[in-house]
Design a protein around this motif. Structure first.
Motif, PDB file in Angstrom:
ATOM      1  N   ASP A  58      30.311  43.350  29.127  1.00  0.00           N
ATOM      2  CA  ASP A  58      28.890  43.926  29.221  1.00  0.00           C
ATOM      3  C   ASP A  58      27.761  42.739  29.436  1.00  0.00           C
ATOM      4  N   GLY A  59      26.848  42.779  29.843  1.00  0.00           N
ATOM      5  CA  GLY A  59      25.859  41.724  30.071  1.00  0.00           C
ATOM      6  C   GLY A  59      26.136  41.029  31.379  1.00  0.00           C
ATOM      7  N   MET A  60      27.182  41.176  32.229  1.00  0.00           N
ATOM      8  CA  MET A  60      27.503  40.388  33.316  1.00  0.00           C
ATOM      9  C   MET A  60      27.666  41.291  34.488  1.00  0.00           C
ATOM     10  N   ASN A  61      27.374  40.846  35.806  1.00  0.00           N
ATOM     11  CA  ASN A  61      27.357  41.816  36.880  1.00  0.00           C
ATOM     12  C   ASN A  61      28.908  41.750  37.480  1.00  0.00           C
ATOM     13  N   GLN A  62      29.373  40.691  37.252  1.00  0.00           N
ATOM     14  CA  GLN A  62      30.784  40.296  37.952  1.00  0.00           C
ATOM     15  C   GLN A  62      31.873  40.955  37.317  1.00  0.00           C
ATOM     16  N   THR A  63      33.188  41.289  37.855  1.00  0.00           N
ATOM     17  CA  THR A  63      34.208  41.498  37.219  1.00  0.00           C
ATOM     18  C   THR A  63      35.160  40.347  37.464  1.00  0.00           C
ATOM     19  N   LEU A  64      35.442  39.808  35.958  1.00  0.00           N
ATOM     20  CA  LEU A  64      36.387  38.754  36.187  1.00  0.00           C
ATOM     21  C   LEU A  64      37.825  39.223  36.253  1.00  0.00           C
ATOM     22  N   GLU A  65      38.405  37.901  37.251  1.00  0.00           N
ATOM     23  CA  GLU A  65      39.842  38.338  37.474  1.00  0.00           C
ATOM     24  C   GLU A  65      40.781  37.071  37.372  1.00  0.00           C
ATOM     25  N   LYS A  66      41.803  37.072  36.886  1.00  0.00           N
ATOM     26  CA  LYS A  66      42.618  35.870  37.122  1.00  0.00           C
ATOM     27  C   LYS A  66      44.078  36.434  37.234  1.00  0.00           C
ATOM     28  N   THR A  67      44.887  35.901  38.202  1.00  0.00           N
ATOM     29  CA  THR A  67      46.294  36.185  38.496  1.00  0.00           C
ATOM     30  C   THR A  67      47.432  35.293  37.926  1.00  0.00           C
ATOM     31  N   VAL A  68      47.967  35.500  37.276  1.00  0.00           N
ATOM     32  CA  VAL A  68      49.283  34.707  36.980  1.00  0.00           C
ATOM     33  C   VAL A  68      50.562  35.158  37.183  1.00  0.00           C
ATOM     34  N   ASN A  69      51.593  34.243  37.090  1.00  0.00           N
ATOM     35  CA  ASN A  69      53.033  34.874  37.551  1.00  0.00           C
ATOM     36  C   ASN A  69      53.522  35.718  36.466  1.00  0.00           C
ATOM     37  N   LEU A  70      54.490  36.410  36.623  1.00  0.00           N
ATOM     38  CA  LEU A  70      55.292  37.269  35.910  1.00  0.00           C
ATOM     39  C   LEU A  70      56.734  36.647  35.872  1.00  0.00           C
ATOM     40  N   VAL A  95      60.488  40.364  30.847  1.00  0.00           N
ATOM     41  CA  VAL A  95      59.561  39.762  31.689  1.00  0.00           C
ATOM     42  C   VAL A  95      58.059  39.545  31.014  1.00  0.00           C
ATOM     43  N   VAL A  96      57.645  38.360  31.307  1.00  0.00           N
ATOM     44  CA  VAL A  96      56.394  37.954  30.453  1.00  0.00           C
ATOM     45  C   VAL A  96      55.347  37.150  31.483  1.00  0.00           C
ATOM     46  N   SER A  97      54.272  37.016  31.247  1.00  0.00           N
ATOM     47  CA  SER A  97      53.280  36.271  32.070  1.00  0.00           C
ATOM     48  C   SER A  97      53.560  34.669  31.455  1.00  0.00           C
ATOM     49  N   ASP A  98      53.311  33.818  32.672  1.00  0.00           N
ATOM     50  CA  ASP A  98      53.713  32.478  32.502  1.00  0.00           C
ATOM     51  C   ASP A  98      52.578  31.761  31.930  1.00  0.00           C
TER      52      ASP A  98
END
Length: 444
Positions: free
Chosen positions: A398-410, A348-351
């Motif tokens: 580093d240098g950013m207050n936010q945690t970046l997130e992205k969800t993709v399909n497997l 399986v892989v990310s789409d």
């Protein structure tokens, strides 16, 4: 004017206006080896920008990341930036084929009596939708705006309902539209005033969200917003001049060249006494587009001076970087089990690829991946690309207050064939004796 930390704003009105096997529903987190972050740009502090605004926002429209947010959720009068929603709806209806740019619009009483920035339409005048749209987008013409609203919805109040419905759909949480133009209710024609006293308001963040929908859903927007001047009627003594002094094309115009900004091609200015001077701008450089919003500046020129600071902050300090390539394997979840398959262990892989907007020079080796497999039992046969779960990539630069997130399909990396009856029989016999042996072993 107050100088703030980072947050979003918008304006509308012008002129007078670890390891997962085959278990379903399971999750796993893997982390790439961490390495020392080096060479990353040191992001300036919000205070160092010395923004003279009531609110401001900087947004990258593809990822939706907010790079700067100053009082971005505060609902403020947007003046003619309101017209961005009118522009979006009209363009969308044309795109859907419900209206045509060359169809004629007959001007009604409401439009003819609308004041502020206008092209002096008379009741009964006829112009194409495109002509009126250009007058709205370039000259912020209130009368042209009302004429379009009434044409597509039957009345301005019916159009206002469409505006508020769209705002809700887009996730604009601090916005309310009272009319199509951004004028104060008191300045609307008496006979057509919006009932009640709930004025138009919009936050800088909502303005940025609206602008994101414009540039994403209507990528040809600049066909209208980048027009420098436009002669509406042959008899007009002077053409309409775009209120947006920052257009890149203005670099050769004596009065505007000091404001012209590389790559800038939209979107909308706004001004009323209540709103102050506002501007939602967008510029593209090296394939990266940014959207900025400033609200409540002190003058026409100040809104462009502050916008330059905001856009420079983005282009000078950030870059869009691919964190995960398309069709990537997730460590710990390279395969899943599929029942009745010829090969039960299926890769399986990310789409799709995953990109984030991050400080320039940031090392991206420290990325976490959390896999969630579907609760459904996977049974052959399966087509290549069948979704088996999701993977959420997260990263805190580093240098950013936010945690970046992205969800993709497997997804499955190949077709999964069903095993023949003999193989399934042998597999069942093997499983039977394996279970029997384990049962006997557990007796001792």
């Amino acid at each position: 004017m107050l100088c703030f930390s980072l947050a979003p704003t918008l304006a509308l009105a012008e002129g007078e206006q670890n390891q997962t096997q085959s278990q379903t529903g399971s999750t796993t987190t893997s982390t790439k080896p961490a390495s020392q972050q080096s060479g990353a740009v040191q992001i300036p502090s919000p205070e160092s920008l010395q923004l003279q605004v009531k609110s401001a926002v900087l947004l990258e429209p593809v990822s939706g990341q907010v790079l700067l947010n100053i009082n971005g959720d505060q609902a403020l009068p947007p003046a003619s930036m309101t017209k961005m929603m009118t522009e979006y709806i009209v363009a969308d209806l044309v795109k859907q084929g419900k209206f045509k740019w060359d169809e004629m619009v007959t001007v009604g009483e409401n439009a003819s009596e609308t004041i502020g920035s206008r092209i002096f339409l008379a009741e009964g005048d006829q112009h194409t939708m495109e002509e009126l749209y250009i007058a709205m987008a370039v000259g912020s013409a209130n009368d042209a705006t009302v004429a379009l609203a009434e044409h597509v919805a039957g009345s301005e109040q019916a159009f206002v309902k469409m505006m508020n419905d769209e705002a809700k759909r887009m996730g604009m949480k601090n916005t309310h539209f009272a009319n199509s133009t951004g004028l104060d209710i008191a300045d609307m024609p008496e006979k057509y005033k919006t009932p009640g006293n709930q004025e138009t308001v919009m936050s800088a963040m909502d303005a940025a969200i609206l602008a994101k929908y414009i540039v994403t859903d209507h990528p040809d927007f600049a066909r209208f917003t980048s027009i420098q001047t436009h002669k509406f009627r042959e008899r007009d003594k002077a053409p309409i001049v775009n209120y947006n002094w920052m257009l890149e094309a203005n670099k050769n115009v004596t009065n505007f060249k000091k404001y012209a900004y590389e790559g800038l091609d939209g979107l909308k200015t706004g001004h009323t006494s209540n709103a102050g001077n506002c501007f939602t701008g967008t510029a593209e450089r090296n394939g990266v587009r940014l959207i900025s919003v400033v609200m409540g500046t002190s003058s026409e020129s100040a809104r462009f001076v502050e916008t330059r600071k905001v856009l420079d902050y983005g282009f000078n300090n950030f870059e869009t970087k691919q964190i995960i390539a398309p069709k990537a394997t997730v460590p710990g979840t390279e395969t899943v089990t599929v029942k009745k398959a010829k090969n039960t262990s299926v890769p399986v892989v990310s789409d799709q690829a995953v990109s984030f907007v991050i400080p320039k020079g940031t090392d991206t080796s420290k990325v976490q991946a959390k896999v969630t497999l579907s609760n459904e039992t996977l049974t052959a046969p399966l087509k290549q690309g069948t979704k088996v779960g999701t993977v959420t990539y997260s990263f805190k630069p580093d240098g950013m207050n936010q945690t970046l997130e992205k969800t993709v399909n497997l997804i499955t990396a190949q077709d999964v064939e069903k095993a023949g009856w003999f193989k399934l029989l042998m597999r069942a016999i093997g499983d039977f004796f394996s279970d029997l042996f384990n049962g006997i072993k557990n007796l001792f």
